[in-house]
Design a protein around this motif. Structure first.
Motif, PDB file in Angstrom:
ATOM      1  N   SER A  16       6.417  -4.411  -1.264  1.00 59.78           N
ATOM      2  CA  SER A  16       7.262  -4.172  -2.308  1.00 59.78           C
ATOM      3  C   SER A  16       7.966  -5.406  -2.865  1.00 59.78           C
ATOM      4  CB  SER A  16       8.142  -2.886  -2.237  1.00 59.78           C
ATOM      5  OG  SER A  16       8.821  -3.270  -1.406  1.00 59.78           O
ATOM      6  N   LYS A  17       8.327  -5.475  -4.177  1.00 61.49           N
ATOM      7  CA  LYS A  17       9.174  -6.596  -4.881  1.00 61.49           C
ATOM      8  C   LYS A  17      10.333  -5.882  -5.354  1.00 61.49           C
ATOM      9  CE  LYS A  17       5.474  -9.771  -6.161  1.00 61.49           C
ATOM     10  NZ  LYS A  17       5.778 -10.970  -5.774  1.00 61.49           N
ATOM     11  N   PRO A  18      11.650  -6.561  -5.261  1.00 64.94           N
ATOM     12  CA  PRO A  18      12.683  -6.149  -5.896  1.00 64.94           C
ATOM     13  C   PRO A  18      12.695  -6.070  -7.486  1.00 64.94           C
ATOM     14  CG  PRO A  18      13.247  -7.887  -4.341  1.00 64.94           C
ATOM     15  CD  PRO A  18      11.800  -7.835  -4.514  1.00 64.94           C
ATOM     16  N   SER A  19      13.326  -5.189  -7.942  1.00 64.04           N
ATOM     17  CA  SER A  19      13.022  -5.196  -9.485  1.00 64.04           C
ATOM     18  C   SER A  19      13.721  -6.360 -10.246  1.00 64.04           C
ATOM     19  CB  SER A  19      14.118  -3.804  -9.839  1.00 64.04           C
ATOM     20  OG  SER A  19      15.593  -4.013  -9.655  1.00 64.04           O
ATOM     21  N   ASP A  51       7.608   3.276 -12.575  1.00 69.50           N
ATOM     22  CA  ASP A  51       7.299   2.661 -11.245  1.00 69.50           C
ATOM     23  C   ASP A  51       6.018   1.586 -11.694  1.00 69.50           C
ATOM     24  OD1 ASP A  51       9.298   3.438  -9.917  1.00 69.50           O
ATOM     25  OD2 ASP A  51       8.042   4.783  -8.643  1.00 69.50           O
ATOM     26  N   ASN A  62      10.688   0.874  -9.412  1.00 67.03           N
ATOM     27  CA  ASN A  62      10.106   0.319  -8.191  1.00 67.03           C
ATOM     28  C   ASN A  62       8.970  -0.546  -8.496  1.00 67.03           C
ATOM     29  OD1 ASN A  62      11.947   1.529  -6.221  1.00 67.03           O
ATOM     30  ND2 ASN A  62      10.963   3.444  -6.961  1.00 67.03           N
ATOM     31  N   ILE A  63       8.813  -1.548  -7.803  1.00 64.80           N
ATOM     32  CA  ILE A  63       7.433  -2.450  -7.996  1.00 64.80           C
ATOM     33  C   ILE A  63       6.854  -2.364  -6.537  1.00 64.80           C
ATOM     34  CG2 ILE A  63       6.489  -4.715  -8.412  1.00 64.80           C
ATOM     35  CD1 ILE A  63       9.254  -5.362 -10.032  1.00 64.80           C
ATOM     36  N   TYR A  64       5.523  -1.924  -6.746  1.00 60.56           N
ATOM     37  CA  TYR A  64       4.765  -1.614  -5.397  1.00 60.56           C
ATOM     38  C   TYR A  64       3.402  -2.648  -5.518  1.00 60.56           C
ATOM     39  CZ  TYR A  64       7.507   2.293  -4.238  1.00 60.56           C
ATOM     40  OH  TYR A  64       8.479   3.432  -4.186  1.00 60.56           O
ATOM     41  N   CYS A  73       0.355   5.102  -2.552  1.00 61.37           N
ATOM     42  CA  CYS A  73       1.728   4.793  -2.825  1.00 61.37           C
ATOM     43  C   CYS A  73       2.532   6.083  -2.876  1.00 61.37           C
ATOM     44  CB  CYS A  73       2.087   3.884  -4.116  1.00 61.37           C
ATOM     45  SG  CYS A  73       1.348   2.245  -4.137  1.00 61.37           S
ATOM     46  N   PHE A  95       5.678   6.540  -0.452  1.00 59.62           N
ATOM     47  CA  PHE A  95       7.037   6.147  -0.874  1.00 59.62           C
ATOM     48  C   PHE A  95       7.544   7.156  -1.928  1.00 59.62           C
ATOM     49  CE2 PHE A  95       4.799   2.153  -0.340  1.00 59.62           C
ATOM     50  CZ  PHE A  95       5.240   1.701   1.074  1.00 59.62           C
TER      51      PHE A  95
END
Length: 201
Positions: free
Chosen positions: A29-32, A167, A2-4, A157, A161
């Motif tokens: 967040s951003k998609p992988s 991550d 995951n990218i937070y 975070c 989440f």
């Protein structure tokens, strides 16, 4: 993985964009699939969606699942520099409508990172990070200006989440954000040390 990301974690950056300074970490967040490496390659950007703004950040890499109360030094052993890219015109329209930012923040190549290196908190406290475009410094910052510390960011975070091995957390950008243009030669620095480069395609 995951990218937070943490928005508005430097007060001057929030102010330069006319935003309120947050009282708690602003999370998104951003998609992988947005992840790209700053290894000298040309990274293709959207061409028809308005300004693309650069935001240099320190990126934390999580080593293992995080439990409540875990200390920073026990869950992070590596950091990198990163560029969080934003389609600023798209984001402005989404904000007006009260819609999520994903279209403005999650496009391909919008989460750029350098190679990772060993995390040392004392080094982070003493070392500025900066971003140059065509040999001109556009952004420079230190973690001393962060509103929320690495520990506070990880706690937030993990609580909201969950955090697991691999991550990534983009920890916020200092002031000086601005537009990228096709052909720009971009370089990320940790102190005087070049950590990564890319070309805007």
């Amino acid at each position: 993985m995951n990218i937070y990301c943490i928005g508005r974690n430097y007060a001057k950056h929030a102010t330069e964009l006319g935003n309120e300074v947050p009282e708690q970490p602003l999370l998104f967040s951003k998609p992988s699939h947005s992840l790209a490496i700053a290894n000298g390659q040309t990274l293709v950007m959207p061409k028809d969606q308005g300004d693309i703004h650069h935001e240099i950040e320190i990126v934390l890499k999580i080593d293992k699942p995080v439990n409540k109360g875990d200390k920073l030094v026990d869950v992070v052993s590596e950091i990198a520099l990163g560029i969080d890219l934003t389609l600023r015109d798209v984001q402005a329209e989404l904000k007006k409508k009260g819609h999520p930012w994903l279209r403005a923040k999650g496009f391909k190549n919008s989460a750029i990172v350098t190679d990772f290196w060993s995390f040392d908190m004392s080094e982070c406290l003493q070392t500025p990070f900066s971003f140059k475009i065509n040999d001109e410094t556009r952004q420079k910052g230190t973690i001393a200006d962060m509103l929320f510390s690495f520990q506070e960011i990880i706690d937030e975070c993990a609580e909201c989440f969950g955090l697991g091995k691999g991550d990534l957390i983009f920890t916020g950008t200092p002031e000086g954000v601005g537009s990228l243009k096709t052909g720009d030669q971009c370089t990320l620095f940790w102190g005087d040390h070049e950590k990564g480069t890319f070309i805007v395609g």
